[in-house]
Each structure stands twice: as structure tokens, then as C-alpha cells.
Design a protein around this motif. Sequence first.
Motif, PDB file in Angstrom:
ATOM      1  N   ILE A   1       0.864  -1.190   0.000  1.00  0.00           N
ATOM      2  CA  ILE A   1       0.000   0.000   0.000  1.00  0.00           C
ATOM      3  C   ILE A   1       0.895   1.233   0.000  1.00  0.00           C
ATOM      4  N   LEU A   2       0.740   2.058  -1.039  1.00  0.00           N
ATOM      5  CA  LEU A   2       1.556   3.262  -1.169  1.00  0.00           C
ATOM      6  C   LEU A   2       1.017   4.373  -0.270  1.00  0.00           C
ATOM      7  N   ASP A   3       1.782   5.461  -0.181  1.00  0.00           N
ATOM      8  CA  ASP A   3       1.386   6.579   0.685  1.00  0.00           C
ATOM      9  C   ASP A   3       0.034   7.155   0.303  1.00  0.00           C
ATOM     10  N   ASP A   4      -0.310   7.104  -0.989  1.00  0.00           N
ATOM     11  CA  ASP A   4      -1.606   7.649  -1.417  1.00  0.00           C
ATOM     12  C   ASP A   4      -2.717   6.610  -1.322  1.00  0.00           C
ATOM     13  N   ARG A   5      -2.444   5.492  -0.617  1.00  0.00           N
ATOM     14  CA  ARG A   5      -3.384   4.399  -0.346  1.00  0.00           C
ATOM     15  C   ARG A   5      -3.661   3.521  -1.564  1.00  0.00           C
ATOM     16  N   LYS A   6      -2.938   3.746  -2.636  1.00  0.00           N
ATOM     17  CA  LYS A   6      -3.070   2.882  -3.805  1.00  0.00           C
ATOM     18  C   LYS A   6      -2.466   1.515  -3.494  1.00  0.00           C
ATOM     19  N   VAL A   7      -3.217   0.464  -3.822  1.00  0.00           N
ATOM     20  CA  VAL A   7      -2.753  -0.898  -3.591  1.00  0.00           C
ATOM     21  C   VAL A   7      -2.054  -1.402  -4.855  1.00  0.00           C
ATOM     22  N   VAL A   8      -0.845  -1.927  -4.699  1.00  0.00           N
ATOM     23  CA  VAL A   8      -0.067  -2.429  -5.833  1.00  0.00           C
ATOM     24  C   VAL A   8       0.522  -3.797  -5.488  1.00  0.00           C
ATOM     25  N   ALA A   9       1.050  -4.458  -6.491  1.00  0.00           N
ATOM     26  CA  ALA A   9       1.804  -5.694  -6.287  1.00  0.00           C
ATOM     27  C   ALA A   9       3.272  -5.398  -6.571  1.00  0.00           C
ATOM     28  N   VAL A  10       4.148  -5.871  -5.707  1.00  0.00           N
ATOM     29  CA  VAL A  10       5.586  -5.671  -5.885  1.00  0.00           C
ATOM     30  C   VAL A  10       6.237  -7.032  -6.099  1.00  0.00           C
ATOM     31  N   LYS A  11       6.844  -7.185  -7.255  1.00  0.00           N
ATOM     32  CA  LYS A  11       7.520  -8.430  -7.618  1.00  0.00           C
ATOM     33  C   LYS A  11       9.006  -8.260  -7.339  1.00  0.00           C
ATOM     34  N   LYS A  12       9.537  -9.059  -6.400  1.00  0.00           N
ATOM     35  CA  LYS A  12      10.940  -8.980  -6.030  1.00  0.00           C
ATOM     36  C   LYS A  12      11.681 -10.159  -6.641  1.00  0.00           C
TER      37      LYS A  12
ATOM     38  N   LEU B   1      15.880  -6.007  -7.051  1.00  0.00           N
ATOM     39  CA  LEU B   1      15.249  -5.761  -8.345  1.00  0.00           C
ATOM     40  C   LEU B   1      13.746  -5.852  -8.135  1.00  0.00           C
ATOM     41  N   LEU B   2      13.064  -4.716  -8.190  1.00  0.00           N
ATOM     42  CA  LEU B   2      11.643  -4.653  -7.863  1.00  0.00           C
ATOM     43  C   LEU B   2      10.834  -4.154  -9.050  1.00  0.00           C
ATOM     44  N   LEU B   3       9.733  -4.850  -9.355  1.00  0.00           N
ATOM     45  CA  LEU B   3       8.769  -4.403 -10.350  1.00  0.00           C
ATOM     46  C   LEU B   3       7.472  -4.054  -9.626  1.00  0.00           C
ATOM     47  N   ILE B   4       6.916  -2.867  -9.887  1.00  0.00           N
ATOM     48  CA  ILE B   4       5.653  -2.466  -9.270  1.00  0.00           C
ATOM     49  C   ILE B   4       4.557  -2.631 -10.313  1.00  0.00           C
ATOM     50  N   LEU B   5       3.597  -3.495 -10.004  1.00  0.00           N
ATOM     51  CA  LEU B   5       2.587  -3.910 -10.967  1.00  0.00           C
ATOM     52  C   LEU B   5       1.188  -3.672 -10.432  1.00  0.00           C
ATOM     53  N   GLU B   6       0.218  -3.739 -11.337  1.00  0.00           N
ATOM     54  CA  GLU B   6      -1.183  -3.707 -10.904  1.00  0.00           C
ATOM     55  C   GLU B   6      -1.438  -4.813  -9.889  1.00  0.00           C
ATOM     56  N   TYR B   7      -2.220  -4.506  -8.869  1.00  0.00           N
ATOM     57  CA  TYR B   7      -2.616  -5.533  -7.907  1.00  0.00           C
ATOM     58  C   TYR B   7      -3.875  -6.224  -8.419  1.00  0.00           C
ATOM     59  N   MET B   8      -3.838  -7.546  -8.481  1.00  0.00           N
ATOM     60  CA  MET B   8      -4.956  -8.343  -8.990  1.00  0.00           C
ATOM     61  C   MET B   8      -5.535  -9.148  -7.830  1.00  0.00           C
ATOM     62  N   PRO B   9      -6.618  -8.665  -7.216  1.00  0.00           N
ATOM     63  CA  PRO B   9      -7.104  -9.232  -5.953  1.00  0.00           C
ATOM     64  C   PRO B   9      -7.587 -10.669  -6.027  1.00  0.00           C
ATOM     65  N   ASN B  10      -7.948 -11.146  -7.221  1.00  0.00           N
ATOM     66  CA  ASN B  10      -8.465 -12.512  -7.307  1.00  0.00           C
ATOM     67  C   ASN B  10      -7.423 -13.542  -7.728  1.00  0.00           C
ATOM     68  N   GLY B  11      -6.156 -13.154  -7.618  1.00  0.00           N
ATOM     69  CA  GLY B  11      -5.088 -14.131  -7.828  1.00  0.00           C
ATOM     70  C   GLY B  11      -4.953 -14.567  -9.270  1.00  0.00           C
ATOM     71  N   SER B  12      -4.473 -15.809  -9.461  1.00  0.00           N
ATOM     72  CA  SER B  12      -4.213 -16.308 -10.803  1.00  0.00           C
ATOM     73  C   SER B  12      -5.248 -17.331 -11.227  1.00  0.00           C
ATOM     74  N   LEU B  13      -5.259 -17.607 -12.499  1.00  0.00           N
ATOM     75  CA  LEU B  13      -6.266 -18.480 -13.079  1.00  0.00           C
ATOM     76  C   LEU B  13      -6.183 -19.897 -12.550  1.00  0.00           C
ATOM     77  N   ASP B  14      -4.996 -20.316 -12.078  1.00  0.00           N
ATOM     78  CA  ASP B  14      -4.900 -21.671 -11.572  1.00  0.00           C
ATOM     79  C   ASP B  14      -5.472 -21.768 -10.172  1.00  0.00           C
ATOM     80  N   LYS B  15      -5.788 -20.928  -9.359  1.00  0.00           N
ATOM     81  CA  LYS B  15      -6.337 -21.011  -7.992  1.00  0.00           C
ATOM     82  C   LYS B  15      -7.846 -20.954  -7.936  1.00  0.00           C
TER      83      LYS B  15
END
Length: 276
Positions: free
Chosen positions: A14-25, A65-79
Amino acid sequence: MIGKGGFGEVFKAILDDRKVVAVKKLRGNYAKAKLGFENEILLISQITHRNLLSLLGWSGEGSDLLLILEYMPNGSLDKFLWAKGLAHLHKESHFRIVHRDIKSSNILLDDHFQPKIADFGLAMFQQEDKSHVTTKFAGTLGYTPPEYVLYGHLSDKVDTFSFGIVILEIISGQKCTSRSFDASSTNGLLEYAWKLYETKNHMKLVDETMDVNQYKEEHVMNMIEIALLCTQSPASKRPTMPEVVFMLSSDPSFGERQLTRPNFIFNHWRMEIGHS
């Protein structure tokens, strides 16, 4: 942490502006991780499509090495459909991209279950004037076709094959490498699906938890046939992804188009390739 794989971990942030993101490390061998990091930035920063995951930012300071991506709340297609995202990569963007690692865990779902293709660390440009390039294999065994696994022949038809495998996974509720559904099948889901097609027992493939009425049955059978079209060998027999999109969005009529038996040889090489 919301995800983990061979590449590293994915965190909800969660960023300072309350935006929820996904961080890939990214982790592992630094040189290899950095190559995938730079490749993903190069590719997905230049393309936008509603079925492709958006890159919001990145950081390469120090050893992280960090990538900041859209957060996808419903996970992946395999779950469904993310086929349009692949068609965009292959034909509609201003350059052709082969993803190379299409699988159910790389298709993420947002709040409204809108799917988006993720993880471009292995993706490659393909020149328009070449039918394929020869390169070292990289991807996930089970989702990749024999000409790529055995000979390194890479084309957009590699992604088409992977798409067909994921469709079979969706319909059956089974992983492509599973053998639990039929002890007589020695090569996993694809061979099992083909055997059912040959004996006109398509519907036996369908996940038992799915409620398929008579109206939906024809649609499911068409989906299975499209998946098998996508997994044919040689690669020239497979449709392009724009053709797949057309078949999915209309009432598919296969007419004179004969399905040919997929090549299952790559499964016999799994152990040798895995230890090379």
C-alpha cells in the motif's frame, strides 16, 4: 506475500496515497534475474491492453530488483478470456512479442475477474519476416510444444500451443502434467484429451464439479476442439491467436478442417531436460 515462484516473491503493498499495488521482487542468480528484470521493463512499458498486466514502476537500486505492478485481488487463473491479450502481442501491437511462458499461474484476475497476462521476463521480440527463430529453451515443461522443447524453434505458435493447454486445464480442472484422471494415459492431460476426442467422448474431460447443461455441452465441445487445434503438430497446423479469437467469438464451424494428432514426444524428455 501473495505469491512465490522460481523468479522470487510477489508482495501486496500500500503506497502513501493508499493505492494498492503488487511488488515483484526478483531473486536468484543476479545476472539472470537482472536480464529478466530489464526484459520485462522493456516489453511491458511499451504495450497496453486490457488483457495485459500493467507495469506501474520499478526499482533497481542496490541488490534489489523490484517491479511495481497492478494488484490483482483474485489471484491467478490456476487457484475467459485472455486470448485477446495474446492476439494483441502477436499481431496488433507495433511489434510482435512471443511470451514463451503462458500458463495458468501467469494469468491474473482483477476485482471483476477480468484476466490479464503477466510475467514477461522470458518474452522475446520476433521479426515479422521470419516464421521462427532458434533459441535456447526457456519456459515451463508441459505448456510448451515439442518443436521448441527439443529443437529450440520459437514462434508465436508456441504461445498458441500453451493457450490450448490452459484451456484444457480450465475445462478439466486438472494440471497439464496430472495423470490422476486415467492410469492408462502416460503423457498427461493433452494425450488424455486427444484419446477422448478420438472416441467421441469429449464430455468425459469436463470437471465433474461443473454444471454443464445440454445447451452448454455444445459450447464446451467446441472449446475442446479449439484447444486441440492449438496443440497440433507441426506448428503450421495451429491457428494464429487472431484466428483463435475469431473462433471463440463466433459459432465455430470446423468444416473441412481436420484435427491432427498432437505430438507427445516432449513428455518423454522431461527428466533429461530438467537435469541438463
